[in-house]
Motif scaffolding. Structure first.
Motif, PDB file in Angstrom:
ATOM      1  N   ALA A  32      65.548  46.189  70.984  1.00  0.00           N
ATOM      2  CA  ALA A  32      64.378  46.038  71.861  1.00  0.00           C
ATOM      3  C   ALA A  32      64.602  44.982  72.937  1.00  0.00           C
ATOM      4  CB  ALA A  32      63.152  45.683  71.031  1.00  0.00           C
ATOM      5  N   ALA A  33      65.467  44.001  72.666  1.00  0.00           N
ATOM      6  CA  ALA A  33      65.720  42.940  73.643  1.00  0.00           C
ATOM      7  C   ALA A  33      66.452  43.458  74.882  1.00  0.00           C
ATOM      8  CB  ALA A  33      66.531  41.813  72.995  1.00  0.00           C
ATOM      9  N   VAL A  34      67.088  44.610  74.777  1.00  0.00           N
ATOM     10  CA  VAL A  34      67.812  45.198  75.918  1.00  0.00           C
ATOM     11  C   VAL A  34      66.838  46.076  76.696  1.00  0.00           C
ATOM     12  CG1 VAL A  34      69.768  46.605  76.641  1.00  0.00           C
ATOM     13  CG2 VAL A  34      69.959  45.179  74.591  1.00  0.00           C
ATOM     14  N   THR A  35      66.321  45.543  77.785  1.00  0.00           N
ATOM     15  CA  THR A  35      65.280  46.233  78.551  1.00  0.00           C
ATOM     16  C   THR A  35      65.786  46.837  79.857  1.00  0.00           C
ATOM     17  OG1 THR A  35      64.709  44.191  79.705  1.00  0.00           O
ATOM     18  CG2 THR A  35      63.508  44.669  77.660  1.00  0.00           C
ATOM     19  N   LYS A  71      62.653  50.394  78.343  1.00  0.00           N
ATOM     20  CA  LYS A  71      63.999  50.559  78.890  1.00  0.00           C
ATOM     21  C   LYS A  71      63.817  51.079  80.313  1.00  0.00           C
ATOM     22  CE  LYS A  71      65.562  50.067  74.615  1.00  0.00           C
ATOM     23  NZ  LYS A  71      66.225  48.836  74.158  1.00  0.00           N
ATOM     24  N   SER A  85      58.089  47.785  73.929  1.00  0.00           N
ATOM     25  CA  SER A  85      59.533  48.034  73.959  1.00  0.00           C
ATOM     26  C   SER A  85      59.843  48.975  75.108  1.00  0.00           C
ATOM     27  CB  SER A  85      59.998  48.645  72.637  1.00  0.00           C
ATOM     28  OG  SER A  85      61.376  48.940  72.686  1.00  0.00           O
ATOM     29  N   HIS A 118      55.750  44.846  79.175  1.00  0.00           N
ATOM     30  CA  HIS A 118      56.661  44.230  78.215  1.00  0.00           C
ATOM     31  C   HIS A 118      56.298  42.766  77.974  1.00  0.00           C
ATOM     32  CE1 HIS A 118      60.369  43.137  76.173  1.00  0.00           C
ATOM     33  NE2 HIS A 118      60.644  42.250  77.117  1.00  0.00           N
ATOM     34  N   ARG A 119      56.049  42.026  79.061  1.00  0.00           N
ATOM     35  CA  ARG A 119      55.721  40.604  78.924  1.00  0.00           C
ATOM     36  C   ARG A 119      54.325  40.394  78.349  1.00  0.00           C
ATOM     37  NH1 ARG A 119      58.944  40.171  83.938  1.00  0.00           N
ATOM     38  NH2 ARG A 119      57.171  41.052  85.048  1.00  0.00           N
TER      39      ARG A 119
END
Length: 317
Positions: A235-238, A172, A170, A164-165
């Motif tokens: 997508a910000a909710v990981t 979860k 994207s 992700h980083r």
């Protein structure tokens, strides 16, 4: 080829307990589903009812090897998840968690597809914090008999967040707490299936230690609803995000409830506590409530009644 306007979703471990229920829900939601499983703990029987559906495809494959397919989203559920199964071949268990994550993340990166990792409450080990919030780093043995699963899943989480980083993928990450329901493997060694099978056979229910250790039990339909809501978030909710039932029961309470619901003459038999067995396990689901509007709906007795009926039909008819 996927049908016009339909998303094609890959479910690894799709013929397993959780995976098969997820496949059901995705088909019902109008998706094309590619179910991948190597049948080490999954079974074709769990998805037989879907084989005639033109929107369902079943593929035998081991996720420790690369997979070359075209999909719009991935749920990575592939890994033995009960101590009986993951301790049979601990090296392969670690490979499934780590190599499997690498292969599925590589596929998601190539396709620019969102991917959900089925992680576990086992990342918290034998917790010194109760209930367990996502910020808790855990109390895990790196060398014990459960480490192949616990540490494999922890490494998989690390890989997901590094992808992700580093690549903007994207992701979860869902931390699953004890889940039960129809299609559980009858010999998976989990407490719910153990107790139901023992009760239906009229055998003694095996309770380890004093039986005062606690677990929280989430019915499978509730968990799958959490998966779908999580995957549908921005997508910000990981995550990582706890998904489980925060209502605790002792092992003795569970044993007594199963005996009552089955009408079994079984008694309770105490045995020594296994090495590294957690004393308590309960999720803090405040984040899931806030981010997903999700919490379990099915009470334990209602879920146990459905599960007992399923076990009776499958194994005692």
């Amino acid at each position: 080829m996927k049908a016009p306007g339909r998303q094609r979703i890959l479910v690894t471990g799709g013929a397993g307990f959780l995976g098969s229920h997820l496949c059901d829900r995705l088909i019902a939601a109008g998706c094309d589903v590619l179910c991948v499983d190597n049948y080490v703990t999954g079974s074709r029987d769990n998805v037989l009812h879907l084989l005639s559906d033109p929107h369902f495809e079943l593929m035998r494959h081991d996720v420790t090897f690369p997979l070359h397919v075209e999909v719009d989203g991935i749920y990575n559920l592939a890994c033995p998840a009960s101590p009986v199964h993951y301790q049979l071949d601990p090296v392969q268990t670690t490979k499934t968690s780590v190599h499997g994550a690498i292969n599925m993340l590589g596929l998601a990166k190539r396709l620019d597809a969102p991917i959900l990792q089925a992680s576990t409450s086992e990342v918290y080990g034998d917790p010194a914090v109760h209930p367990q919030p996502e910020e808790y780093w855990g109390n895990v043995s790196t060398v014990g008999p459960r480490a192949c699963y616990d540490e494999g899943k922890r490494c998989a989480e690390t890989l997901f967040f590094d992808y992700h980083r580093q690549h903007g993928l994207s992701i979860k990450v869902a931390r699953i707490f004890n889940t039960y329901g129809p299609r559980m493997h009858p010999n998976d060694g989990r407490v719910v299936s153990n107790f139901i099978i023992q009760a239906l056979k009229g055998e003694a229910l095996t309770v380890y230690g004093s039986g005062r250790q606690t677990r929280s039990f989430c019915y499978v339909d509730d968990l799958i609803e959490g998966f779908l809501r999580f995957m549908d978030t921005p997508a910000a909710v990981t995550g990582p995000l706890n998904l489980g039932n925060p209502v605790e029961f002792t092992m003795l309470e569970l044993a007594e409830t199963v005996i009552r619901l089955t009408g079994s003459p079984s008694r309770i038999e105490h045995r020594p506590l296994p090495q590294d067995d957690p004393r308590q396990r309960c999720p803090d689901i405040a984040k899931a409530k806030a981010l997903l509007g999700w919490e379990p709906r099915v009470p334990l007795e209602a879920g146990l009644e459905r599960t007992i009926a399923s076990f009776r039909d499958r194994f005692f008819a």
